[in-house]
Design a protein around this motif. Structure first.
Motif, short mmCIF file in Angstrom:
data_model
loop_
_atom_site.label_atom_id
_atom_site.label_comp_id
_atom_site.label_asym_id
_atom_site.label_seq_id
_atom_site.Cartn_x
_atom_site.Cartn_y
_atom_site.Cartn_z
N LYS A 83 0.80 -1.22 0.00
CA LYS A 83 0.00 0.00 0.00
C LYS A 83 0.84 1.27 0.00
O LYS A 83 0.40 2.31 -0.49
N LYS A 84 2.05 1.19 0.56
CA LYS A 84 2.91 2.37 0.58
C LYS A 84 4.14 2.20 -0.30
O LYS A 84 4.87 3.16 -0.54
N GLY A 85 4.38 0.99 -0.77
CA GLY A 85 5.52 0.76 -1.65
C GLY A 85 6.86 0.76 -0.95
O GLY A 85 7.89 0.89 -1.60
N VAL A 86 6.88 0.63 0.38
CA VAL A 86 8.14 0.68 1.12
C VAL A 86 8.48 -0.65 1.79
O VAL A 86 9.55 -0.79 2.37
N HIS A 87 7.57 -1.61 1.74
CA HIS A 87 7.80 -2.93 2.29
C HIS A 87 7.51 -3.98 1.21
O HIS A 87 6.78 -3.72 0.25
N VAL A 88 8.09 -5.15 1.37
CA VAL A 88 7.82 -6.26 0.47
C VAL A 88 7.50 -7.49 1.31
O VAL A 88 8.11 -7.72 2.37
N HIS A 89 6.56 -8.29 0.83
CA HIS A 89 6.14 -9.48 1.57
C HIS A 89 7.21 -10.56 1.47
O HIS A 89 7.73 -10.85 0.40
N LEU A 90 7.52 -11.17 2.59
CA LEU A 90 8.54 -12.22 2.63
C LEU A 90 8.06 -13.54 2.03
O LEU A 90 8.86 -14.46 1.88
N CYS A 91 6.79 -13.62 1.66
CA CYS A 91 6.30 -14.86 1.04
C CYS A 91 6.99 -15.13 -0.29
O CYS A 91 7.02 -16.28 -0.76
N PHE A 92 7.59 -14.09 -0.90
CA PHE A 92 8.28 -14.29 -2.18
C PHE A 92 9.70 -14.83 -1.99
O PHE A 92 10.28 -15.36 -2.93
N LEU A 93 10.25 -14.70 -0.79
CA LEU A 93 11.64 -15.08 -0.58
C LEU A 93 11.91 -16.56 -0.83
O LEU A 93 12.94 -16.90 -1.44
N PRO A 94 11.06 -17.50 -0.37
CA PRO A 94 11.34 -18.91 -0.66
C PRO A 94 11.42 -19.22 -2.15
O PRO A 94 12.12 -20.17 -2.55
N LEU A 95 10.76 -18.43 -2.98
CA LEU A 95 10.82 -18.65 -4.43
C LEU A 95 12.16 -18.24 -5.01
O LEU A 95 12.44 -18.52 -6.17
N LEU A 96 12.97 -17.55 -4.22
CA LEU A 96 14.29 -17.10 -4.66
C LEU A 96 15.41 -17.99 -4.11
O LEU A 96 16.58 -17.67 -4.25
N ARG A 97 15.04 -19.12 -3.53
CA ARG A 97 16.05 -20.02 -2.95
C ARG A 97 17.00 -20.53 -4.03
O ARG A 97 18.22 -20.47 -3.89
N ASP A 98 16.45 -21.06 -5.10
CA ASP A 98 17.24 -21.54 -6.25
C ASP A 98 16.92 -20.61 -7.42
O ASP A 98 15.84 -20.69 -8.01
N LEU A 99 17.85 -19.74 -7.77
CA LEU A 99 17.57 -18.72 -8.78
C LEU A 99 17.35 -19.32 -10.16
O LEU A 99 16.65 -18.73 -10.99
N THR A 100 17.94 -20.48 -10.42
CA THR A 100 17.67 -21.15 -11.69
C THR A 100 16.22 -21.61 -11.74
O THR A 100 15.53 -21.46 -12.76
N GLN A 101 15.71 -22.14 -10.63
CA GLN A 101 14.31 -22.54 -10.54
C GLN A 101 13.40 -21.32 -10.57
O GLN A 101 12.31 -21.37 -11.15
N THR A 102 13.86 -20.21 -9.99
CA THR A 102 13.07 -18.98 -9.98
C THR A 102 12.66 -18.57 -11.39
O THR A 102 11.53 -18.13 -11.63
N SER A 103 13.58 -18.73 -12.34
CA SER A 103 13.33 -18.29 -13.71
C SER A 103 12.30 -19.14 -14.44
O SER A 103 11.82 -18.75 -15.50
N THR A 104 11.94 -20.29 -13.87
CA THR A 104 10.98 -21.17 -14.55
C THR A 104 9.53 -20.85 -14.20
O THR A 104 8.61 -21.32 -14.87
N TYR A 105 9.31 -20.04 -13.15
CA TYR A 105 7.94 -19.74 -12.71
C TYR A 105 7.26 -18.75 -13.65
O TYR A 105 7.91 -17.92 -14.29
N SER A 106 5.94 -18.82 -13.69
CA SER A 106 5.16 -17.91 -14.52
C SER A 106 4.94 -16.60 -13.76
O SER A 106 3.82 -16.30 -13.31
N TRP A 107 5.99 -15.80 -13.65
CA TRP A 107 5.89 -14.52 -12.96
C TRP A 107 4.96 -13.57 -13.73
O TRP A 107 4.25 -12.76 -13.12
N GLY A 108 4.96 -13.68 -15.05
CA GLY A 108 4.09 -12.82 -15.84
C GLY A 108 2.62 -13.06 -15.54
O GLY A 108 1.83 -12.12 -15.44
N GLY A 109 2.24 -14.33 -15.38
CA GLY A 109 0.85 -14.63 -15.05
C GLY A 109 0.46 -14.08 -13.69
O GLY A 109 -0.65 -13.55 -13.51
N ALA A 110 1.37 -14.18 -12.71
CA ALA A 110 1.10 -13.66 -11.38
C ALA A 110 0.97 -12.15 -11.38
O ALA A 110 0.08 -11.58 -10.73
#
Length: 247
Positions: free
Chosen positions: A193-220
């Motif tokens: 709402k203020k653009g100054v915080h980010v939800h930590l729920c996205f952090l587990p998706l960044l564990r393996d950056l090679t795997q990160t690139s396979t997700y449909s981020w555009g759809g989300a």
């Protein structure tokens, strides 16, 4: 949906507009609302705050987010965005304009943002151990004043991770890259709402950056943008969030 004519984009059958009494266009027409929407996006502030270290560039490229970084800050015409929101219909997820109906598509997301639109869906969980998760993936544990629920301060991430030491090894650089990507996601793709915080729920998706690139981020991102357009178009809302660049 049939319309009245080129200068009147209201449908022939007004009963299809089930949310009209709550819609922004209704309040504008009745002189109850004249304000231009305010943004929540903080891409400009993020880019001025966090200069990407050249050593983490390969990690950002591997994760599939380098195109977002290169896109940078784009000046937004907020009166134009406000007009488009007034034409957005939550009932159909389309803009009602004089030429008919139009919307934002997955192809638009892929071309404009360069994000993947196929692959596994982006799914998250809020069942997180913040201290353990941040310690493992970022190498630092945030203090309580850097947290707000399960969101973390983007400024704090920058202070802790934006300048890896000259002797930083691969583990340290990858942790810095995760912090950069998390802040980028919170500043541009899924701002709060203020653009100054980010939800930590996205952090587990960044564990393996090679795997990160396979997700449909555009759809989300597209689904999130649809939701924020719907929210902004109803109930006297005075601000809008989401990836405004797509609009």
């Amino acid at each position: 949906m049939a319309f009245r004519g080129p200068h009147d984009v209201d449908p022939l059958d007004p009963s299809v507009l089930l949310l009209q009494d709550r819609h922004r266009s209704h309040f504008v027409e009745t002189d109850q609302l004249q304000e231009v929407l305010r943004p929540h996006q903080q891409m400009r502030a993020f880019l001025s705050l966090w200069r990407m270290d050249p050593r983490i560039r390969p990690y950002v490229i591997r994760a599939g987010f380098y195109g977002i970084y290169r896109l940078g800050h784009i000046i937004i015409d907020w009166p134009l965005i406000t007009c488009l929101v007034e034409r957005w219909r939550p009932e159909t997820h389309t803009f009602h304009v004089p030429v008919g109906e139009m919307t934002i598509t997955l192809q638009d997301v892929a071309i404009i943002l360069g994000l993947r639109i196929d692959g596994p869906a982006v799914t998250v969980t809020c069942m997180l151990d913040v201290a353990e998760l941040c310690g493992e993936l970022l190498g630092v544990t945030p203090p309580t004043d850097a947290l707000r629920g399960l969101t973390i301060s983007i400024r704090w991430l920058c202070q802790q991770l934006s300048t890896p030491g000259p002797d930083a090894d691969e583990v340290a650089l990858e942790r810095s890259a995760r912090g950069f990507l998390l802040a980028l996601i919170g500043s541009f793709l899924f701002p709060d709402k203020k653009g100054v915080h980010v939800h930590l729920c996205f952090l587990p998706l960044l564990r393996d950056l090679t795997q990160t690139s396979t997700y449909s981020w555009g759809g989300a991102v597209l689904a999130h943008t649809y939701r924020e357009l719907c929210r902004a178009s109803l109930d006297h809302r005075c601000s809008i969030s989401g990836c405004i660049t797509l609009i």
